[in-house]
Motif scaffolding. Structure first.
Motif, short mmCIF file in Angstrom:
data_model
loop_
_atom_site.label_atom_id
_atom_site.label_comp_id
_atom_site.label_asym_id
_atom_site.label_seq_id
_atom_site.Cartn_x
_atom_site.Cartn_y
_atom_site.Cartn_z
N LEU A 45 -16.78 -30.57 -28.14
CA LEU A 45 -17.70 -29.97 -29.11
C LEU A 45 -17.84 -28.48 -28.83
O LEU A 45 -18.37 -28.10 -27.78
N LYS A 46 -17.40 -27.65 -29.76
CA LYS A 46 -17.55 -26.20 -29.62
C LYS A 46 -18.88 -25.80 -30.27
O LYS A 46 -19.05 -25.90 -31.49
N VAL A 47 -19.81 -25.34 -29.45
CA VAL A 47 -21.17 -25.04 -29.93
C VAL A 47 -21.31 -23.57 -30.30
O VAL A 47 -22.02 -23.23 -31.24
N THR A 48 -20.66 -22.70 -29.55
CA THR A 48 -20.66 -21.26 -29.83
C THR A 48 -19.20 -20.82 -29.90
O THR A 48 -18.43 -21.10 -28.98
N ILE A 101 -30.64 -16.60 -37.94
CA ILE A 101 -30.93 -17.77 -38.76
C ILE A 101 -29.68 -18.64 -38.86
O ILE A 101 -28.57 -18.20 -38.55
N GLY A 102 -29.88 -19.85 -39.31
CA GLY A 102 -28.77 -20.78 -39.46
C GLY A 102 -29.32 -22.20 -39.51
O GLY A 102 -30.44 -22.46 -39.06
N PRO A 103 -28.55 -23.14 -40.05
CA PRO A 103 -29.02 -24.52 -40.13
C PRO A 103 -29.16 -25.14 -38.75
O PRO A 103 -28.66 -24.62 -37.76
N ASN A 104 -29.88 -26.27 -38.69
CA ASN A 104 -30.01 -26.99 -37.43
C ASN A 104 -28.62 -27.35 -36.90
O ASN A 104 -27.75 -27.78 -37.65
N GLY A 105 -28.43 -27.15 -35.59
CA GLY A 105 -27.13 -27.44 -35.01
C GLY A 105 -26.13 -26.31 -35.10
O GLY A 105 -24.96 -26.48 -34.75
N LYS A 107 -27.90 -21.85 -32.31
CA LYS A 107 -28.82 -20.73 -32.07
C LYS A 107 -29.43 -20.78 -30.67
O LYS A 107 -29.42 -19.78 -29.95
N SER A 108 -29.98 -21.92 -30.28
CA SER A 108 -30.60 -22.02 -28.96
C SER A 108 -29.56 -21.92 -27.84
O SER A 108 -29.83 -21.36 -26.78
N THR A 109 -28.37 -22.44 -28.08
CA THR A 109 -27.29 -22.30 -27.10
C THR A 109 -26.96 -20.82 -26.91
O THR A 109 -26.73 -20.37 -25.77
N VAL A 132 -26.40 -14.46 -39.18
CA VAL A 132 -26.35 -15.84 -39.66
C VAL A 132 -25.30 -16.60 -38.86
O VAL A 132 -24.13 -16.20 -38.81
N LEU A 133 -25.72 -17.70 -38.24
CA LEU A 133 -24.81 -18.58 -37.51
C LEU A 133 -24.55 -19.84 -38.32
O LEU A 133 -25.47 -20.40 -38.93
N ASN A 134 -23.31 -20.30 -38.30
CA ASN A 134 -22.96 -21.57 -38.93
C ASN A 134 -21.84 -22.21 -38.13
O ASN A 134 -20.78 -21.61 -37.92
N PHE A 135 -22.10 -23.43 -37.63
CA PHE A 135 -21.14 -24.13 -36.77
C PHE A 135 -20.69 -23.24 -35.59
O PHE A 135 -19.53 -23.22 -35.23
N GLY A 136 -21.66 -22.49 -35.03
CA GLY A 136 -21.39 -21.71 -33.84
C GLY A 136 -20.72 -20.37 -34.08
O GLY A 136 -20.53 -19.59 -33.15
N ARG A 137 -20.36 -20.07 -35.32
CA ARG A 137 -19.68 -18.82 -35.64
C ARG A 137 -20.62 -17.88 -36.40
O ARG A 137 -21.52 -18.32 -37.11
N VAL A 138 -20.40 -16.57 -36.23
CA VAL A 138 -21.18 -15.59 -36.98
C VAL A 138 -20.65 -15.54 -38.40
O VAL A 138 -19.49 -15.18 -38.64
#
Length: 239
Positions: free
Chosen positions: A16-19, A35-39, A42-44, A209-215
């Motif tokens: 699982l690639k988180v960032t 900002i970004g959806p859950n998962g 962001k916290s990572t 904006v983050l989405n699936f770990g990507r900017v």
């Protein structure tokens, strides 16, 4: 020179690639919202900045110095402060004592310096009247203020705020935002993860904006919220 820089930072847990290849700069005194959806990771990302986890690839720089392998304590003492989404004060200590711990061990201030710094922060965060109260019995707003105050007591040049407005009423959120604006106006750089967008956009100059770990994009709040991609992915609205 930026006060904080991430260069091609990636983190995976097993398959699982988180960032994923995150790169951005934070200038001294700047406020950046994330900002970004859950998962979305962001916290990572915060944990990578603070050193609580290490990246699989990429580098983290503070004032141009590579701190990728530094411990969380070393980064704290270099000027990175953090609040957590769920406040976890030392409940058996008073509000003032909680700040003293952060000032003495986080900022390594002398006893006299720590006392003066903590009194200043109590006034700045609206906690002066609660200084002697046990922190375990505080209201949610006061616990959020204490979480912010403890981060400030480490003498940070960058404060990371993790959904600090979550769970507050509209009025409480407005009070907390005013406090954060005052801290930012004093010159402290801020990175703020938040789902309460109207609070975030009252403070920050830029949004990432983050989405699936990507900017996905970085821009002014107006530019980001006008993006069809952001509305579709983050807000769940058809472009």
């Amino acid at each position: 020179m930026p006060i904080l820089s991430l260069r091609n930072v990636s983190k995976n847990f097993g398959a699982l690639k988180v960032t994923d290849d995150v790169t951005f700069d934070l200038d001294a005194g700047q406020a950046l919202g994330i900002i970004g959806p859950n998962g979305a990771g962001k916290s990572t990302l915060f944990n990578l900045i603070t050193g609580n986890i290490r990246p699989n690839a990429g580098q983290v720089f503070l004032d141009g110095v590579d701190v990728t392998q530094q411990s969380p304590m070393d980064r704290c003492r270099s000027g990175v402060g953090r609040s957590f989404q769920i406040p976890q004060p030392f409940g058996h200590l008073s509000v003032y004592e909680n700040l003293l711990v952060a000032a003495r061990f986080g900022a390594q201030l002398s006893a006299a310096e720590a006392e003066a710094r903590c009194m200043e922060i109590l006034r700045q965060t609206g906690l002066a009247a609660s200084a002697g109260k046990p922190s375990g019995g505080l209201s949610l707003l006061s616990r959020k203020r204490l979480e912010l105050a403890r981060a400030m007591a480490t003498n940070p040049r960058v404060i990371l705020l993790d959904e600090i407005a979550g769970g507050l009423t509209e009025g409480e959120c407005g009070e907390l935002v005013d406090t954060i604006k005052g801290i930012h106006a004093s010159g402290t750089a801020i990175i703020w993860i938040e789902h309460v967008l109207h609070a975030l956009t009252r403070v920050v100059e830029k949004l990432l904006v983050l989405n699936f770990g990507r900017v996905l994009m970085i821009g002014t709040p107006a530019e980001v919220m006008a993006s069809d991609q952001v509305r579709e992915i983050y807000l769940g609205a058809e472009a």
